[in-house]
Design an enzyme around this catalytic site. Structure first.
Site, PDB file in Angstrom:
ATOM      1  N   HIS A   1      -7.170  -4.732  10.413  1.00 28.26           N
ATOM      2  CA  HIS A   1      -6.936  -4.504   8.980  1.00 28.26           C
ATOM      3  C   HIS A   1      -5.626  -5.138   8.531  1.00 28.26           C
ATOM      4  O   HIS A   1      -4.699  -5.302   9.320  1.00 28.26           O
ATOM      5  CB  HIS A   1      -7.025  -3.017   8.603  1.00 28.26           C
ATOM      6  CG  HIS A   1      -5.876  -2.144   8.973  1.00 28.26           C
ATOM      7  ND1 HIS A   1      -6.006  -1.022   9.763  1.00 28.26           N
ATOM      8  CD2 HIS A   1      -4.561  -2.190   8.650  1.00 28.26           C
ATOM      9  CE1 HIS A   1      -4.835  -0.429   9.895  1.00 28.26           C
ATOM     10  NE2 HIS A   1      -3.936  -1.112   9.239  1.00 28.26           N
TER      11      HIS A   1
ATOM     12  N   ASP B   1       0.822  -1.219   0.000  1.00 30.28           N
ATOM     13  CA  ASP B   1       0.000   0.000   0.000  1.00 30.28           C
ATOM     14  C   ASP B   1       0.851   1.262   0.000  1.00 30.28           C
ATOM     15  O   ASP B   1       2.060   1.212   0.237  1.00 30.28           O
ATOM     16  CB  ASP B   1      -0.956  -0.018   1.209  1.00 30.28           C
ATOM     17  CG  ASP B   1      -0.284  -0.462   2.502  1.00 30.28           C
ATOM     18  OD1 ASP B   1       0.956  -0.461   2.562  1.00 30.28           O
ATOM     19  OD2 ASP B   1      -0.997  -0.811   3.455  1.00 30.28           O
TER      20      ASP B   1
ATOM     21  N   GLU C   1      -9.610  -1.892   5.410  1.00 31.63           N
ATOM     22  CA  GLU C   1     -10.265  -1.601   6.685  1.00 31.63           C
ATOM     23  C   GLU C   1     -11.484  -2.508   6.875  1.00 31.63           C
ATOM     24  O   GLU C   1     -11.971  -3.120   5.918  1.00 31.63           O
ATOM     25  CB  GLU C   1     -10.706  -0.131   6.692  1.00 31.63           C
ATOM     26  CG  GLU C   1      -9.546   0.871   6.587  1.00 31.63           C
ATOM     27  CD  GLU C   1      -8.800   1.078   7.914  1.00 31.63           C
ATOM     28  OE1 GLU C   1      -8.847   0.186   8.781  1.00 31.63           O
ATOM     29  OE2 GLU C   1      -8.161   2.128   8.069  1.00 31.63           O
TER      30      GLU C   1
ATOM     31  N   ASN D   1      -7.295  -2.729  14.479  1.00 34.03           N
ATOM     32  CA  ASN D   1      -8.708  -3.036  14.201  1.00 34.03           C
ATOM     33  C   ASN D   1      -8.855  -4.248  13.271  1.00 34.03           C
ATOM     34  O   ASN D   1      -9.930  -4.484  12.725  1.00 34.03           O
ATOM     35  CB  ASN D   1      -9.407  -1.807  13.598  1.00 34.03           C
ATOM     36  CG  ASN D   1      -8.833  -1.396  12.253  1.00 34.03           C
ATOM     37  OD1 ASN D   1      -7.885  -2.008  11.765  1.00 34.03           O
ATOM     38  ND2 ASN D   1      -9.384  -0.360  11.641  1.00 34.03           N
TER      39      ASN D   1
HETATM   40  C1  GLP Z   1      -0.468   0.370   8.491  1.00 30.86           C
HETATM   41  C2  GLP Z   1      -0.128  -0.460   7.256  1.00 30.86           C
HETATM   42  C3  GLP Z   1      -0.297  -1.935   7.510  1.00 30.86           C
HETATM   43  C4  GLP Z   1       0.386  -2.318   8.799  1.00 30.86           C
HETATM   44  C5  GLP Z   1      -0.266  -1.585   9.957  1.00 30.86           C
HETATM   45  C6  GLP Z   1       0.337  -1.936  11.303  1.00 30.86           C
HETATM   46  O1  GLP Z   1      -1.810   0.701   8.566  1.00 30.86           O
HETATM   47  N1  GLP Z   1      -0.896  -0.093   6.119  1.00 30.86           N
HETATM   48  O2  GLP Z   1       0.243  -2.657   6.416  1.00 30.86           O
HETATM   49  O3  GLP Z   1       0.301  -3.700   8.997  1.00 30.86           O
HETATM   50  O4  GLP Z   1      -0.096  -0.200   9.728  1.00 30.86           O
HETATM   51  O5  GLP Z   1       1.480  -1.161  11.540  1.00 30.86           O
HETATM   52  P1  GLP Z   1       2.533  -1.441  12.653  1.00 30.86           P
HETATM   53  O6  GLP Z   1       3.335  -2.611  12.175  1.00 30.86           O
HETATM   54  O7  GLP Z   1       3.366  -0.194  12.721  1.00 30.86           O
HETATM   55  O8  GLP Z   1       1.803  -1.724  13.898  1.00 30.86           O
END
Ligand code: GLP
Length: 241
Positions: free
Chosen positions: A137, A67, A142, A135
């Site tokens: 995702h 993404d 989402e 959440n």
């Molecule tokens: C973002 C990314 C996800 C990632 C998530 C969790 O929203 N788009 O791909 O898994 O954050 O991030 P973190 O690893 O910093 O907790």
């Protein structure tokens, strides 16, 4: 789903690295699906250390990232393309031409999604690395995203904007929209490796592993994947017992 619970973040990262290393060793031209966020940073550090110490080569490896924020490109240090270069690609011998991510600055968002889907249809990821949002995702899919979704633009939820604001100077700077690979694109990977650490992920991990398979918890779709490994530290696994 195969579930591996580790003592801490370092062990989670080391176990994840072993899996990536075996994919790269077995197929030096593999297509790796990669993720951003703080979770995979330890894995990426291990990949760089191993490349430096043992010469594991990424010259023929290709990558697709999940993404990208809309409106950001490599000139922004908050963009995911910048994150990948700084935290992984610059430490490897990978050819940047073989690394792919949505163009956050694309003028025509629909055409950009179509371009990315075409790329994903042309070749399945040999492995897809994922983190998980608090959440539930995955990528930026989402809650409520259709399981059949492909690359699309999303409106980020308030909780994701809040979670991700820690990496920006202020919450106002967090882009409200992003490009994301869809759930169908993720499920098309031959193997999936999802990582989670910390108590803040415990509820999401529970939903992913033990909850109903529902679009309300996007990561729950992974229960249907034939080759999915979950590696989480004991804090993230706290609700699984
Ligand atoms: C973002 C990314 C996800 C990632 C998530 C969790 O929203 N788009 O791909 O898994 O954050 O991030 P973190 O690893 O910093 O907790």
């Amino acid at each position: 789903m195969k579930i591996i619970i580790t003592e801490n973040y370092e062990e989670m990262s080391a176990r994840a690295f072993d899996i990536i290393k075996s994919v790269v060793t077995e197929n030096p031209s593999a297509l790796l699906g990669l993720a951003t966020g703080s979770t995979p940073l330890g894995l990426y550090r291990n990949m760089i250390d191993d490349h430096k110490k043992n010469g594991t080569s990424y010259k023929k490896i290709s990558t697709v990232n999940l993404d990208e924020y809309e409106g950001l490109d490599v000139t922004s240090d908050q963009s995911y393309v910048y994150f990948m270069r700084k935290n992984l690609f610059e430490g490897l011998d990978i050819d940047l031409k073989n690394t792919n991510i949505e163009n956050g600055k694309a003028k025509d968002a629909e055409a950009e999604c179509a371009r990315y889907n075409e790329l994903l249809h042309s070749r399945a990821q040999d492995i897809q690395v994922l983190g998980i949002g608090s959440n539930g995702h995955i990528a930026f899919n989402e809650p409520g995203t259709p399981f059949g979704s492909e690359t699309h633009i999303v409106q980020l939820t308030e909780s994701t904007i809040r979670d991700n604001s820690r990496l920006f100077k202020s919450i106002d700077e967090v882009p409200r929209r992003a490009f994301t690979m869809g759930l169908k694109n993720i499920m098309n990977a031959k193997k999936i490796l999802i990582l989670a650490n910390g108590a803040g992920k415990a509820k999401a991990v529970y939903g992913m592993v033990r909850g109903a398979v529902t679009e309300e918890v996007p990561a729950s779709i992974l229960q249907l994947h034939p080759d999915c490994t979950v590696i989480c530290d004991k804090d993230a696994a706290a609700l699984l017992n």
